[in-house]
Design an enzyme around this catalytic site. Structure first.
Site, PDB file in Angstrom:
ATOM      1  N   SER A 238     -18.641  22.665  28.322  1.00  9.88           N
ATOM      2  CA  SER A 238     -17.722  22.415  27.218  1.00  9.88           C
ATOM      3  C   SER A 238     -17.796  20.951  26.828  1.00  9.88           C
ATOM      4  O   SER A 238     -18.556  20.178  27.424  1.00  9.88           O
ATOM      5  CB  SER A 238     -16.295  22.763  27.639  1.00  9.88           C
ATOM      6  OG  SER A 238     -15.832  21.753  28.518  1.00  9.88           O
ATOM      7  N   LYS A 239     -16.984  20.593  25.854  1.00  6.11           N
ATOM      8  CA  LYS A 239     -17.011  19.217  25.331  1.00  6.11           C
ATOM      9  C   LYS A 239     -16.810  18.169  26.419  1.00  6.11           C
ATOM     10  O   LYS A 239     -17.263  17.037  26.284  1.00  6.11           O
ATOM     11  CB  LYS A 239     -15.887  19.056  24.298  1.00  6.11           C
ATOM     12  CG  LYS A 239     -16.326  19.434  22.914  1.00  6.11           C
ATOM     13  CD  LYS A 239     -15.279  19.015  21.923  1.00  6.11           C
ATOM     14  CE  LYS A 239     -15.537  19.660  20.583  1.00  6.11           C
ATOM     15  NZ  LYS A 239     -14.352  19.827  19.791  1.00  6.11           N
ATOM     16  N   ARG A 240     -16.109  18.554  27.474  1.00  4.72           N
ATOM     17  CA  ARG A 240     -15.871  17.609  28.564  1.00  4.72           C
ATOM     18  C   ARG A 240     -17.187  17.097  29.158  1.00  4.72           C
ATOM     19  O   ARG A 240     -17.247  16.027  29.730  1.00  4.72           O
ATOM     20  CB  ARG A 240     -15.069  18.279  29.687  1.00  4.72           C
ATOM     21  CG  ARG A 240     -13.589  18.420  29.414  1.00  4.72           C
ATOM     22  CD  ARG A 240     -12.905  19.082  30.570  1.00  4.72           C
ATOM     23  NE  ARG A 240     -13.447  20.427  30.816  1.00  4.72           N
ATOM     24  CZ  ARG A 240     -14.009  20.812  31.940  1.00  4.72           C
ATOM     25  NH1 ARG A 240     -14.113  19.982  32.950  1.00  4.72           N
ATOM     26  NH2 ARG A 240     -14.471  22.041  32.083  1.00  4.72           N
ATOM     27  N   GLY A 242     -19.923  16.498  27.469  1.00  7.72           N
ATOM     28  CA  GLY A 242     -20.748  15.779  26.490  1.00  7.72           C
ATOM     29  C   GLY A 242     -20.956  16.645  25.269  1.00  7.72           C
ATOM     30  O   GLY A 242     -20.181  17.571  25.028  1.00  7.72           O
TER      31      GLY A 242
END
Ligand code: GLU
Length: 463
Positions: A238-240, A242
């Site tokens: 996920s966005k966490r 990158g």
């Protein structure tokens, strides 16, 4: 022999996620490998979350990745008449029924089931109704009450689900909108999809979809459920972790061929081979070597592949890819060397197009001198070096890499200095800093006028 037909069926609720791009790639590869047809279908029935921007973002990302489709894009919102017709047919045949249960009743039922540690499911209250009643209703599929649904998944192998675990799912809501599981089934049927390749988050939908297909008299397609992509911490990517949007990778200076190569290997292998041209992927891709277990996303490896493609590709191709990044830095390409020459000089020293563009800055516009570099290299000792180089270069007619080399060697010999003692002050003089391609290449790219101008200025800075 049946002609293979695959489809990529994204829900347009955001950017194209890197995991979805891998699904699209595998659908595309399999279709191309089997000389079949690849279809793009936009599953936009979630009116609250679907947006036209997301549709465009998906289409743009497919285009950038060069995943061309033979049919579509088809939009589910344009096919409501068809879904209604099929739902009515199931209703008429007694394979679906009207359910009048209120939201409150269903919520209560769910809460009770959870309290009794049962799996929440519809209890079939309206199953036995023989006559229509007053009031709003949805349509539910009459799922077989017993037996099993079995299928051979191309990735997971043989899978089996108990029918009594599946409840009667809603196929059309009370407002007439079809549900996901139903529109997918009708579309896969109408579009004669032979292979459904998708993420394993859909694996529990598959037995339900197979049951509906069978009720319609259709032959279910072959299924391949791809494992989830994980981040470095073992959690779903996920966005966490990158960048997860395909277009973000484009903006960060990745080449589509590098990303495709990376995604192909993320969950599939062909011996020890790491680098694959698109043609090779088409030639080798198969489901026997698609991994059952989850794959971990490795940004370092992607960078490595990107660097490989920057180095190994035709410089003219890279130059074309580089141009928009130069524009972003407001570099006027008419004010410096040809982009192809820049690529040839920088392709061994850049991991991304962004980095390449940044490194080429000094060839196109005014430079800022790095104070430390000036202090260290533009000294009294450097003065004879710079003036002699200036004289020699001033007299140079053929501004070529080879001539630059000869000049450096000659000045080195005259002054009795090693190459490095010559190259570093000259480098700082013309680029403002201590790193650049080899000095002969740097001077060549800089051009005569700019080089002489900067040498003259650097001479005034010597202390
Ligand atoms: N629209 C679904 C999704 O984006 C995919 C459905 C399918 O492939 O069957 O997750």
């Amino acid at each position: 022999m049946t002609v293979v037909r695959t489809r990529f069926a994204p829900s347009p609720t955001g950017y194209l996620h890197i995991g979805s791009a891998r699904t699209a790639l595998y659908c595309w590869l399999y279709a191309r490998r089997m000389k079949g047809t690849f279809i793009l279908r936009i599953e936009d029935t979630d009116s609250e979350r679907s947006t036209t921007e997301s549709i465009q973002a998906i289409i743009d990302a497919m285009h950038w990745l060069n995943l061309d489709y033979d049919e579509g894009p088809f939009y589910q919102t344009e096919r409501f008449d068809r879904y209604n017709k099929v739902a009515e047919k199931l209703l008429a045949e007694g394979k679906a029924y009207r359910c009048y249960c209120s939201k409150e009743r269903l919520e209560k039922l769910r809460a009770e089931q959870i309290e009794h540690k049962q799996k929440p499911r519809y209890d079939g209250l309206c199953r036995a109704l023989t006559e229509p009643k007053e009031g709003p209703f949805c349509l539910r599929f009459r799922n077989p009450g017993e037996g099993t649904v079995e299928f051979d998944d191309l990735v997971r192998g043989s899978l089996s689900f108990q029918n009594d675990e599946l409840d009667d799912l809603i196929i059309a809501r009370s407002d007439g909108w079809p549900t996901y599981n139903f529109s997918v089934v009708v579309d896969d049927w109408d579009m004669k999809i032979t292979h459904v390749i998708r993420g394993d988050d859909h694996i529990n939908n598959t037995p339900r979809q197979i049951n509906i297909l069978r009720a319609l008299g259709a032959t279910p397609p072959v299924y391949a459920h791809l494992s989830t992509i994980l981040g470095s911490d073992g959690k779903r990517l996920s966005k966490r972790h990158g960048a997860v949007s395909v277009m973000q990778y484009r903006d960060e200076g990745f080449l589509p061929e590098a990303l495709l190569n990376y995604l192909a290997r993320l969950g599939w292998s062909h011996g020890d081979q790491e680098i694959f041209s698109k043609d090779e992927l088409v030639q080798f891709f198969d489901f026997d070597h698609v991994n059952k277990s989850s794959a971990a996303f490795n940004p370092e490896k992607l960078l490595w592949l990107n660097q490989h493609y920057l180095k190994a590709s035709d410089p003219a191709h890279i130059a074309k890819e580089l141009a928009p990044f130069m524009k972003q830095l407001n570099l006027d390409l008419s004010q410096g060397p040809s982009l192809i020459d820049v690529v040839k000089a920088l392709n061994e020293r850049s991991k991304t197009l962004v980095e390449m563009a940044e490194k080429s800055n000094c060839f196109y516009q005014e430079i800022q001198y790095n104070e430390t570099a000036v202090q260290q290299h533009l000294t009294q000792d450097a003065l004879p070096v710079l003036t002699q180089i200036q004289t020699e270069l001033n007299a140079t007619i053929h501004w070529q890499k080879e001539t630059m080399h000869e000049v450096i060697v000659k000045v080195g010999e005259t002054l009795g200095l090693k190459m490095g003692k010559i190259a570093q002050p000259v480098r700082v003089a013309v680029t403002g800093d201590v790193t650049s391609p080899p000095i002969d290449v740097t001077l060549f790219l800089m051009g005569k006028e700019r080089t002489l101008e900067r040498l003259a200025h650097a001479i005034t800075l010597c202390h």
